[in-house]
Each structure stands twice: as structure tokens, then as C-alpha cells.
Design an enzyme around this catalytic site. Structure first.
Site, PDB file in Angstrom:
ATOM      1  CG  ASP A 104      -2.143   0.686   1.021  1.00 15.53           C
ATOM      2  OD1 ASP A 104      -2.500   1.354  -0.037  1.00 15.53           O
ATOM      3  OD2 ASP A 104      -2.739   1.078   2.316  1.00 15.53           O
TER       4      ASP A 104
HETATM    5 MG   LIG Z   1      -2.174   4.645   5.705  1.00 18.49          MG
END
Ligand SMILES: [Mg+2]
Ligand SMILES: Nc1ncnc2c1ncn2[C@@H]1O[C@H](COP(=O)(O)OP(=O)(O)O)[C@@H](O)[C@H]1O
Length: 433
Positions: A104
Site C-alpha cells: 500500500d
Molecule cells: Mg495509511
């Protein structure tokens, strides 16, 4: 919820959960730091375990600016693209070296520190690339850049996209069609997204079964590319990462990569000097490139019991190169030799005319110049040692090599090649040819 206790700690707490999310995130941060924060340009906050539990995660506070705040970063005298590059290099190591990656890496989870380091935060979403896939991805990218469509199609087995009983040969023309015709660029000029979409279009017609972790790999690379494009609309992720791929292929002893390198260089039994030159030009740009390690995996095969086919190819190539040096040099003045004398001059060297056409003369000169360029590339790399190439000399000196010497009768044979190599490599002059 974030509780900012002091400038040195960040505490994230979370009340009603019955899971151990924060303990896991702390462990992820620790593992990530151990693997990747060895480079001075990467920062990963430490976890304070005494103040961490299933409900609270306490980590070092990182003073920094989010990566998409370009102006704030530049006000500190930093360059966003340098930081993006650091992010790409670190992601390549994550995905393709240790296989443990931050899934991410969006700008909220990446900070630029005032010293110009790239800090990774938020280790809640991590994933792994299996070992075989890491090597297969490296091979695939190198095959793509070299437009080696046969090899690309074969890669889909190792990438675990196809079972071995599916015939990949129909994929070859489909790949060629897309990359040769549809796109008028060199591959490294393309956006990552264009390549992935292109491959997707070609591949969806076949019974592919793409393992789940590729979605996260693609996501993490696409996010990074997005960041880079935001800073510079012309940024090319593949061009920025190809030195890493080239370095891995040239130096990694993994058998899959070693065989991929040999295949790439000796495609259809012919040595591809262009490909070697390109790999070296690119690989040298990687900050961890070592000229001492370059080609070592392939050279080891040369002396191994399984290396016979390779040995024969190398002997033929060594002879061709020696010819190119000798005749290439003579032929610099060749054009001034009157036509009626040419056969005479050249028959002095070989019983058959060696330079039968202008095209052959040109290709000899090109080969010679290319070998010189490659030699200079190696020589000018800081840790190069010519003796690493001695296995080639050993092979060319073998008695069996004589049979393979090429233009044997009165011409330039393996013996000349061996002498030539001896000189170039500065080997002890006592070695016999
Ligand atoms: Mg974050
Ligand atoms: N160690 C830290 N130092 C400074 N800021 C932090 C740190 N950890 C998180 N942050 C800030 O808090 C935000 C949210 O934290 P993060 O761990 O990414 O949680 P979430 O799972 O909610 O995304 C980050 O985007 C960052 O701005």
C-alpha cells in the site's frame, strides 16, 4: 484513531477489537525495517514493544512531508523524483529480492524526511512474492525489453500463469503483434500501465490463471508510477527500473536466471553482442552493480560438465571475434587495396577469401568495435578484474577446441583466438596455446 503523544512517538490505538492487528503491524514494521532499511536513503520507524499491545501500536515519530506535497518537499531543497526513484529501487528489492513487500505505498504512507530519506509507514497491508515468481518476473521483463517473444511465452509457466500442458506457441505471434506492430516505441519508453494493459489484452485470450499476489504487485507499482507521473508526466518507470533487472540477470547465480542469461545471449546458437552491450550499459547504472560479478554465473557453466554446448558456442565466437580484430584492422586499409590485389592479399591469410563481400567487411568492423565498447564498459567499472574471464581462455585452449576453430586451413583458428585472449586478459604468458 491516532493519539499524538509527543514529537517522538506515534501511538495508534483501537479499542473494541478482539484481533491482534497492531501486534501484527508492529511485527511487519520490524521485519520490513530489517530487510530494507540497510540503505541510508530508507527510513522505517522503530516499534516500542513495551508500549505496544493488541490495542495500541507505538512507533517512532517520523518528521516528514507526504510524498504528494511536491511544493513542501521542494521548499526543503529536496527533489520529488529522487524520492520516487528511491521508492522504486526499494520496491524492486521488496518484490524481487526478498519477496516481502509493502502492498500500500500510496503517498499518505510515504514521507520525505528533511534529510531526504524516504520513510515507509503503515505496515497493515503486506504481501509476499514466492521465490520462483521473483526470478520469473525478472526474466520476463528482460525478455520483454529484448523483444524475445518465444522466451516471453515460455515464462508463463514459471510465472505460474499457465499449466505446463498448455501449448504456448500461439502466444508468440500474439505478443509479437502487439509489441512490434501496435507500438512504435522501445519498451522502456512505455508506461508500465500501457505494457500491463497490452499484455492483458494479449493474454486474456488464453487460459491464464494469474495468482492473487500479482494484483498487489501491480497495485503497488501502479501507485508508484502514479506518484512519479504526478511529479513528471514523462517519467518512465520501466526505464528507471531496468538497470536493476539487467544487474540481476548479469550477476545472480540463481539457476533460472543464469539459464535465462545464457539463452538470451546465445539465442539460436549465435552470440548476441547487442544484448550483452545493452545489459552492461543498463546494469552498470544500478548502484549495487559489480563488474566482478557480471557474467560469473554463465562463466561457471562454461567449465561445468553440463557446459558442452555452451563451450562449443564460445569457441566459435572467440574465433569470430579474433578474426574480426585481425581482419577488421587489416580491412581499415582494405578499401585502398586495388581490386586485383585484394584476393591476393587475403589469400595470404587464408586459402579461401575471408572477406567475400563489403557486407562481411562491414559486419567484421562492427563486431570489432562492439567488442571494444563492451570491453571498455567492463574495464571502466570500478571493481573489474580481467581474470574473471579466464574460463573463456581455458575453454578456447582445450584440445577439442581445435576441431571447432572455424576457418582452419591456413586461416585464423582457435589458436589465434587463444593467443588473442591471452593478451587481452593479461594471463601468464607461460600458458600454451
Ligand atoms: Mg495509511
Ligand atoms: N510514525 C509516524 N510518524 C509520523 N506520522 C505518521 C506515522 N505513522 C503514521 N503517520 C501519519 O498518520 C497517517 C495514518 O497512519 P497509518 O499508519 O497510515 O494508518 P492508516 O492505517 O489509517 O492508513 C499517515 O498517513 C501519516 O500521515
Amino acid at each position: 484513531m491516532l493519539l499524538h503523544l509527543s514529537m517522538s512517538l506515534l501511538v495508534e490505538s483501537f479499542k473494541s477489537s478482539t484481533t491482534c492487528r497492531f501486534l501484527q503491524e508492529g511485527k511487519n514494521a520490524k521485519r520490513f525495517k530489517k530487510l530494507y532499511a540497510d540503505k541510508e536513503d530508507i527510513l522505517v520507524p522503530d516499534v516500542f514493544w513495551d508500549y505496544t499491545s493488541a490495542k495500541v501500536l507505538t512507533i517512532d515519530w517520523v518528521d516528514g512531508v507526504k510524498l504528494n506535497e511536491q511544493e513542501a518537499i521542494e521548499r526543503q531543497g529536496l527533489n520529488v523524483l529522487d524520492l520516487v526513484n528511491t521508492g522504486i529501487q526499494c520496491s524492486l528489492r521488496q518484490l524481487l529480492e526478498y519477496g516481502y513487500f509493502h502492498a500500500d505505498p500510496h503517498p499518505g504512507n510515504l514521507l520525505a524526511t528533511p534529510e531526504g530519506k524516504l520513510a515507509f509507514l503503515d505496515f497493515g497491508m503486506m504481501s509476499e512474492t514466492p521465490e520462483e515468481a521473483r526470478y520469473a518476473i525478472i526474466g520476463h521483463v528482460v525478455h520483454l525489453v529484448n523483444r524475445d517473444y518465444e522466451a516471453m511465452a515460455q515464462d508463463y509457466y514459471a510465472l505460474d500463469f499457465l499449466s505446463r500442458d498448455v501449448d504456448v506457441s500461439p502466444i508468440v505471434p500474439a505478443l509479437r503483434n502487439f509489441f512490434d506492430d501496435a507500438l512504435d516505441y522501445t519498451v522502456s519508453e512505455l508506461n508500465f500501465k500501457t505494457i500491463v494493459d497490452g499484455l492483458g489484452n494479449v493474454l486474456y485470450q488464453y487460459p491464464f490463471n494469474v495468482p492473487a499476489y500479482y494484483a498487489l504487485i501491480l497495485r503497488s507499482l501502479t501507485v508508484l508510477e502514479g506518484l512519479a507521473l504526478y511529479a513528471d508526466p514523462n517519467f518512465k518507470v520501466l526505464a528507471a527500473s531496468y538497470p536493476y533487472f539487467a544487474k540481476r540477470l548479469l550477476t545472480d547465480p540463481n539457476p533460472y536466471l543464469r539459464d535465462a542469461l545464457i539463452e538470451l545471449l546465445f539465442k539460436d546458437g549465435k552470440f548476441r553482442w547487442n544484448r550483452l552491450e545493452n545489459l552492461l550499459v543498463q546494469g552498470r547504472k544500478d548502484r549495487d552493480f559489480s563488474a566482478k560479478e557480471a557474467l560469473q554465473p554463465a562463466l561457471k557453466v562454461l567449465l561445468s560438465p553440463d557446459g558442452e554446448v555452451l563451450r562449443n558456442l564460445v569457441i566459435k565466437e572467440a574465433v569470430r571475434v579474433s578474426e574480426a580484430f585481425t581482419l577488421g584492422t587489416i580491412s581499415d586499409t582494405y578499401q585502398y587495396v586495388p581490386v586485383f590485389l585484394r584476393t591476393l592479399v587475403l589469400n595470404g591469410i587464408a586459402k579461401e577469401p575471408l572477406l567475400t563481400s563489403e557486407t562481411e567487411r562491414q559486419s567484421m568492423i562492427e563486431l570489432r568495435d562492439q567488442v571494444i565498447r563492451i570491453w571498455r564498459l567492463l574495464q571502466s567499472s570500478n571493481d573489474f578484474d580481467p581474470s574473471i574471464l579466464l574460463p573463456i581462455l581455458q575453454v578456447v585452449q582445450q584440445p577439442e577446441a581445435r576441431k571447432l576453430g572455424g576457418r582452419v586451413v591456413g586461416g585464423i583458428t582457435q589458436r589465434l583466438a587463444a593467443r588473442f585472449l591471452l593478451q587481452v586478459l593479461g594471463a601468464p604468458t607461460t600458458a600454451s596455446t
